[in-house]
Design a protein around this motif. Sequence first.
Motif, mmCIF file in Angstrom:
data_model
loop_
_atom_site.group_PDB
_atom_site.id
_atom_site.type_symbol
_atom_site.label_atom_id
_atom_site.label_comp_id
_atom_site.label_asym_id
_atom_site.label_seq_id
_atom_site.Cartn_x
_atom_site.Cartn_y
_atom_site.Cartn_z
ATOM 1 N N UNK A 113 0.831 -1.196 0.000
ATOM 2 C CA UNK A 113 0.000 0.000 0.000
ATOM 3 C C UNK A 113 0.870 1.252 0.000
ATOM 4 N N UNK A 114 0.558 2.176 -0.926
ATOM 5 C CA UNK A 114 1.213 3.487 -1.013
ATOM 6 C C UNK A 114 2.733 3.393 -1.126
ATOM 7 N N UNK A 115 3.226 2.370 -1.789
ATOM 8 C CA UNK A 115 4.657 2.282 -2.077
ATOM 9 C C UNK A 115 5.034 3.399 -3.053
ATOM 10 N N UNK A 116 6.296 3.819 -3.068
ATOM 11 C CA UNK A 116 6.698 4.886 -3.997
ATOM 12 C C UNK A 116 6.587 4.431 -5.449
ATOM 13 N N UNK A 117 6.224 5.359 -6.306
ATOM 14 C CA UNK A 117 6.182 5.069 -7.738
ATOM 15 C C UNK A 117 7.614 4.978 -8.272
#
Length: 384
Positions: A113-117
């Motif tokens: 969840x919400x890992x860096x792009x």
Amino acid sequence: MKPGVSSARLCLTAFGLTSLQLLSSVAATAIPPPSGPYHVGKTRRTIHHYYDHDPLAPNNVSTAFLATIFYPTAQKPKVPPQPYLWNGIAEYYENHWNYTQGFLQSLTSVVQYDAPFLEGSVGQSPFPTIIFGPGGGGPPVDGNTILLSELASHGYTIIGVDHPFDQPYIQFPNGTAVVGTAWDTWLTSAHVTPIYETRVVDNRVLLERLPQIVEELNAPINTSLIGSLGFSLGGAGAVGSMYDEKIVSGLNLDGSFWGRTAANDSSSDVKKPVFLFGQEGHLGGDPSWASFPLWQTGSFRYLLVNGTTELDFFDNTFWRLLEPNPRLGGTIDPYRMINITNAYVKAFFDLTLLGRHASILDGPSGEYPEVLWYDKHGNQYPLT
């Protein structure tokens, strides 16, 4: 969504031998991991949109829908695998499909969840974006994680759209939960058509807002090379959205056609590459799959998979491996079905969006004898 009720659901990419070996080593509570070179991140966004023709919403008015975005990331998972389904949706299917209480709630995923792009310019990526629609009445986008995370692990960004009250349960980023019950009873075609039209509207709004969403995310997401994909009603919506010039190609996983796509005349022609991929029952059992192909002038493929039912085209094909139930799928081996779906879906978008040729799209393949090919008139291609 109910076993035996043809309405709408979800779906997909590529596993080779290495991937299947990976699957065999995964703990019983983990869903199959993606096989591509990237790790996978996921984030959610609320898309505000006032719509006063929503057949499922109170007073026919909805004000928002949920976008779930799967994307490639370089970040390795830093925490133990997380539950991949909301408890509300897991409990729903445990109760309605007689899975053991707590079984679906225990399943995990390596999606972060919400890992860096990935690093890159905002709004740009060498990989395309795919808009995804789940089945009518569920499961929502997360119930298609096996396919969607596989695509993301190969560089694609997938934006799944969940419409409130259409799904048994969804949860917005602010914690607001929406429970839908309309699909727990049989809906007639008069009911389904406006639900389908709502899906097409959602997709149109998402396409219009995509540049703004990408700017807000500060993400390297491609806003100009876009495909559409969906399962069951979501598959019909994916093809129905192809009349929008922003969509390059589309794939329908086992969805009956509705609205304009069901018109038995030239108005149904999407004039673009389109792929129908479904269960055996569509041949001779679904008039819309008989009429739609006749009017297509773009590149077209019509494939059915032996030993399947509608419930094999989303993550349930893995659920039933852990808790077998003959009512909840076909006779095909679940790992084999995951392999087939992933391979053909990825190959189609690789070809139509990236120009990468895959031989399995040339015709019947000895590698996948379960996959039967048909022409526009419903005649089966011989195995070559």
